[in-house]
Design an enzyme around this catalytic site. Structure first.
Site, PDB file in Angstrom:
ATOM      1  N   HIS A 153      -4.080  41.988 -28.515  1.00  0.00           N
ATOM      2  CA  HIS A 153      -4.740  42.298 -27.244  1.00  0.00           C
ATOM      3  C   HIS A 153      -6.224  41.910 -27.313  1.00  0.00           C
ATOM      4  O   HIS A 153      -6.805  41.441 -26.330  1.00  0.00           O
ATOM      5  CB  HIS A 153      -4.590  43.788 -26.942  1.00  0.00           C
ATOM      6  CG  HIS A 153      -4.795  44.150 -25.511  1.00  0.00           C
ATOM      7  ND1 HIS A 153      -4.827  45.459 -25.088  1.00  0.00           N
ATOM      8  CD2 HIS A 153      -4.996  43.399 -24.398  1.00  0.00           C
ATOM      9  CE1 HIS A 153      -5.026  45.496 -23.782  1.00  0.00           C
ATOM     10  NE2 HIS A 153      -5.134  44.251 -23.338  1.00  0.00           N
TER      11      HIS A 153
ATOM     12  N   HIS B 216       2.760  47.717 -34.421  1.00  0.00           N
ATOM     13  CA  HIS B 216       2.029  48.411 -33.349  1.00  0.00           C
ATOM     14  C   HIS B 216       0.551  48.039 -33.376  1.00  0.00           C
ATOM     15  O   HIS B 216      -0.024  47.608 -32.364  1.00  0.00           O
ATOM     16  CB  HIS B 216       2.203  49.923 -33.504  1.00  0.00           C
ATOM     17  CG  HIS B 216       1.432  50.730 -32.500  1.00  0.00           C
ATOM     18  ND1 HIS B 216       2.016  51.291 -31.391  1.00  0.00           N
ATOM     19  CD2 HIS B 216       0.119  51.079 -32.438  1.00  0.00           C
ATOM     20  CE1 HIS B 216       1.108  51.932 -30.691  1.00  0.00           C
ATOM     21  NE2 HIS B 216      -0.061  51.826 -31.305  1.00  0.00           N
ATOM     22  N   GLU B 217      -0.082  48.204 -34.530  1.00  0.00           N
ATOM     23  CA  GLU B 217      -1.515  47.898 -34.625  1.00  0.00           C
ATOM     24  C   GLU B 217      -1.765  46.401 -34.451  1.00  0.00           C
ATOM     25  O   GLU B 217      -2.803  45.992 -33.917  1.00  0.00           O
ATOM     26  CB  GLU B 217      -2.082  48.397 -35.951  1.00  0.00           C
ATOM     27  CG  GLU B 217      -1.992  49.906 -36.153  1.00  0.00           C
ATOM     28  CD  GLU B 217      -2.575  50.711 -34.995  1.00  0.00           C
ATOM     29  OE1 GLU B 217      -3.502  50.217 -34.317  1.00  0.00           O
ATOM     30  OE2 GLU B 217      -2.098  51.831 -34.750  1.00  0.00           O
TER      31      GLU B 217
ATOM     32  N   HIS C 224      -2.147  45.765 -30.829  1.00  0.00           N
ATOM     33  CA  HIS C 224      -3.532  46.006 -30.408  1.00  0.00           C
ATOM     34  C   HIS C 224      -4.412  44.816 -30.801  1.00  0.00           C
ATOM     35  O   HIS C 224      -5.267  44.373 -30.038  1.00  0.00           O
ATOM     36  CB  HIS C 224      -4.076  47.256 -31.100  1.00  0.00           C
ATOM     37  CG  HIS C 224      -3.688  48.542 -30.466  1.00  0.00           C
ATOM     38  ND1 HIS C 224      -3.840  48.806 -29.121  1.00  0.00           N
ATOM     39  CD2 HIS C 224      -3.178  49.692 -31.013  1.00  0.00           C
ATOM     40  CE1 HIS C 224      -3.438  50.046 -28.866  1.00  0.00           C
ATOM     41  NE2 HIS C 224      -3.023  50.599 -29.991  1.00  0.00           N
TER      42      HIS C 224
END
Length: 696
Positions: free
Chosen positions: A496, A489-490, A493
């Site tokens: 991104h 998940h991180e 990010h």
């Protein structure tokens, strides 16, 4: 979670000292590889003067813009504004990142001191009538400016930011708004620090080995090490952190001790002591209501959501209701199954919140014939990270090369040079994974510098911060499957930020709305759940054996196990957030308001909301007020988006290229739903989410 290193609505700052400016690392470009902050040269005494000088520099830059007698142009106004504040960016990005991940008492005290001053400085810019007038004139003649799509977006977003910050208000209202923003920033910092101090301030000390019954050997060893670090050698210590608490709640057979540790966690900030957060919450809610009214909105939620994909509280509440109803029904079935298990063991008590982990793990073992501890040896932190890197390589043609020579703020974090397929460096990636007392709870991504192409190629400096278990006796940190998902998940990010190809820093990377920013991160979790991918990194840390197909099948079969609980505790927290920020009456009793809000929702006593008010940092310290629903909103996007890979293949090149171009690289350079549709070919539907959660 994405965490801006600069607190929400705060950009800058402070008062001068007599220090020799030439010795301050923040006051010039960094003479380091990739212009990474020279952490080894940065001392505490450097922050305050750098803030002060940076504030003055930016104010001078703003004055230059507003005193320009030439007709406003995109270059002399919008780009000039975009170019301002370099010194403040440098010091703010380092300081607030370290306050979150590597703090101390001096840093905490300075954060409290400077936050209201940062807010005031930011307001001086955003409430500058002359500056806003120039921006407004550009908006009014936008059609004649011959702007690119991204320039048009930057103009619109800049105008909206000033407008939403109060640039249209009269002088009296502006003065009050400035005071509100200053108070909110200070209260937010105090809230966060109180939670950390409450967390660190409690220890459940065990001196009788019999009370450790049921716990795996590694958890006992870690508790002994923690005890020794707290001066309790020969004993065992457990803390109200997820890394320490969850294993105890899951495996310990002593129900009274499970209750004690659990209550220490959910009572943080609600103990009527010097770290109590109830009065802070009441003040923040009141100030947010007043600010919304100044801005012409009936509630804080209406004000916040007006600048999101959701747009209105009604749309958010409708989504929460759609998920809540099947979620709570499934949870009630789970309660019955757990209560039946308790009764079958001869238990003469009603299932309580602190029992859930213990008996759901037993039920998981009974239904699917595997234990969480059986999985952990296959998920070493290093190999999981390499697995994430491999996914990024297959999807986006990028590589991660570890470099021990790059500047970093702690010895036990890792640094990676990120390159594209042409061997061009596109970013630097830091991982800071290990739990420690001076780090905030949870997990997040942030940046020490954002990507841009405005004044040359500026590569991003991205950091992932998590709270994973310390290494075991063999020097390896082993993760639960939930922690594997957190890492991915991180990392999403992080991608991104790393893959951003925006021209302007204000639009790059994660500079998107709160109910979109979690889409790229949650999207990456999907690959962490695919057996084909898991096999690439799940090797037993001692034998090197790849995780057996039988165990993978059990993990997959248990994919929606306990989903009623997970859905219910999350939606309850999102509902609580919305209740606070749509309520129009004064809130005098925080505990009573929370109880009533959750009772009105229909939360059952066997499940506690994921975050109680007094430690709900997302909404009182993290910029997610009226925004905690975002994880669910973006889960609709990612569940729908991942269907494209299910249809065409996990690493289908055409689909991956579109995902990179329209999601991970595009930042906020165009309308977000437009970008999604360009990737997917249509707007998202909710059915894939319901199927994924087993709620259809």
């Amino acid at each position: 979670m994405y965490k801006n290193p600069i607190p929400f609505l705060i950009f800058f700052v402070l008062s001068c000292t007599n220090q020799d400016d030439n010795m301050n690392p923040f006051l010039s470009e960094y003479a380091t590889p990739f212009q990474i902050p020279p952490f080894e040269k940065i001392e505490f005494k450097h922050y305050e003067p750098a803030f002060s000088i940076g504030m003055k520099e930016q104010q001078d830059e703003i004055n230059d813009i507003t005193s320009n007698t030439s007709e406003p142009t995109f270059a002399n106004t919008i780009e000039a504004l975009e170019r301002s504040g370099n010194t403040l960016d440098r010091v703010s990005n380092v300081f607030f990142n370290l306050v979150g991940s590597n703090t101390n008492d001096d840093m905490d005290a300075l954060a409290v001191k400077i936050s209201p001053q940062l807010s005031s400085h930011n307001d001086k810019i955003l409430l500058n009538k002359s500056l806003f007038s120039r921006i407004e004139r550009l908006v009014n003649k936008k059609s004649s400016l011959d702007l690119s799509t991204e320039q048009s977006r930057l103009l619109d977003e800049t105008y909206k930011r000033f407008q939403r910050s109060g640039a249209n208000l009269d002088e009296v209202s502006m003065e009050r708004l400035t005071a509100i923003n200053s108070s909110l920033s200070s209260l937010s910092v105090q809230f966060d620090q109180n939670v950390l101090k409450e967390t660190n301030g409690y220890s459940m000390v065990i001196d009788n080995a019999e009370d450790l019954d049921g716990l795996p050997d590694e958890e006992i060893r870690q508790a002994a090490l923690l005890a020794e670090s707290e001066g309790e050698k020969g004993k065992w210590v457990f803390k109200p952190t997820r890394v320490s608490m969850y294993p105890f709640l899951t495996y310990a057979t002593q129900r009274d001790l499970r209750e004690e540790l659990y209550n220490s966690y959910i009572q943080r900030g609600d103990n009527d002591n010097e770290f109590d957060n109830k009065a802070i919450i009441a003040k923040m809610i009141g100030l947010r209501k007043e600010k919304a009214a100044l801005m012409g909105f009936d509630s804080h939620s209406e004000y916040v959501l007006d600048n999101t994909m959701a747009k209105t509280p009604e749309n958010v509440n409708e989504l929460l209701k759609t998920i809540w109803e099947p979620g709570i029904e499934k949870a009630k079935g789970e309660v019955k199954a757990l209560q039946d298990l308790i009764s079958s063991e001869g238990g003469n008590f009603k299932l309580a919140a602190w029992d859930w982990w213990h008996y759901s793990e037993k039920l998981r073992q009974e239904k699917f014939d595997f234990k969480e501890e059986e999985v952990k040896p296959y998920f070493s932190e290093d190999k999981v990270l390499q697995g994430a890197f491999e996914v990024a390589n297959k999807l986006f043609d990028i590589t991660f090369e570890e470099s021990a020579d790059l500047p970093k703020y702690r010895d036990n974090i890792k640094t990676f040079i990120v390159k594209d397929k042409s061997e061009k460096t596109i970013g630097i990636f830091y991982t800071d994974y290990t739990l420690r007392p001076n780090k905030g709870g949870g997990a997040w991504m942030s940046t020490f510098r954002d990507q841009s192409k405005f004044d040359g190629e500026i590569i991003p400096l991205v950091v992932n911060v998590c709270n994973f278990p310390p290494v075991n006796a063999d020097g390896v940190s082993l993760l639960s499957f939930e922690q594997v998902e957190t890492l991915f998940h991180e990392f999403g990010h992080g991608l991104h930020g790393l893959l951003s190809e925006a021209q302007y820093p204000s639009l790059s990377g994660t500079s998107v709305t709160r109910d979109y920013v979690e889409f790229p991160s949650q999207m990456m979790e999907n690959w962490a759940r695919e057996p084909e991918v898991i096999k690439t990194f799940a090797q037993h840390y001692q034998t090197g054996e790849t995780i057996p197909d039988e165990l993978l099948e059990k993990i997959s079969a248990a994919g929606t196990f306990n989903e009623g609980f997970a859905t219910t505790e999350y939606v309850a927290a999102a509902h609580l957030d919305m209740a606070y920020h749509t309520n129009l009456d004064e809130i005098k009793d925080i505990d009573k308001f929370e109880d009533n809000a959750l009772s009105d929702l229909g939360l059952i006593p066997e499940i506690e909301t994921r975050y109680r008010s007094t430690y709900f940092g997302h909404i009182f310290a993290g910029g997610y007020s009226s925004g905690y629903y975002s994880y669910l909103w973006t889960e609709v996007l990612e569940a729908d988006a991942f269907e494209a890979f299910k249809e065409k293949g996990l690493f289908d090149k055409e689909t991956a290229d579109k995902l990179k171009k329209y999601v991970y690289s595009s930042g906020n350079t165009d309308d977000l739903m437009t970008q999604y549709v360009r990737f997917r070919g249509k707007e998202p539907v909710i059915e894939p989410l319901l199927k994924k959660r087993g709620l259809n």
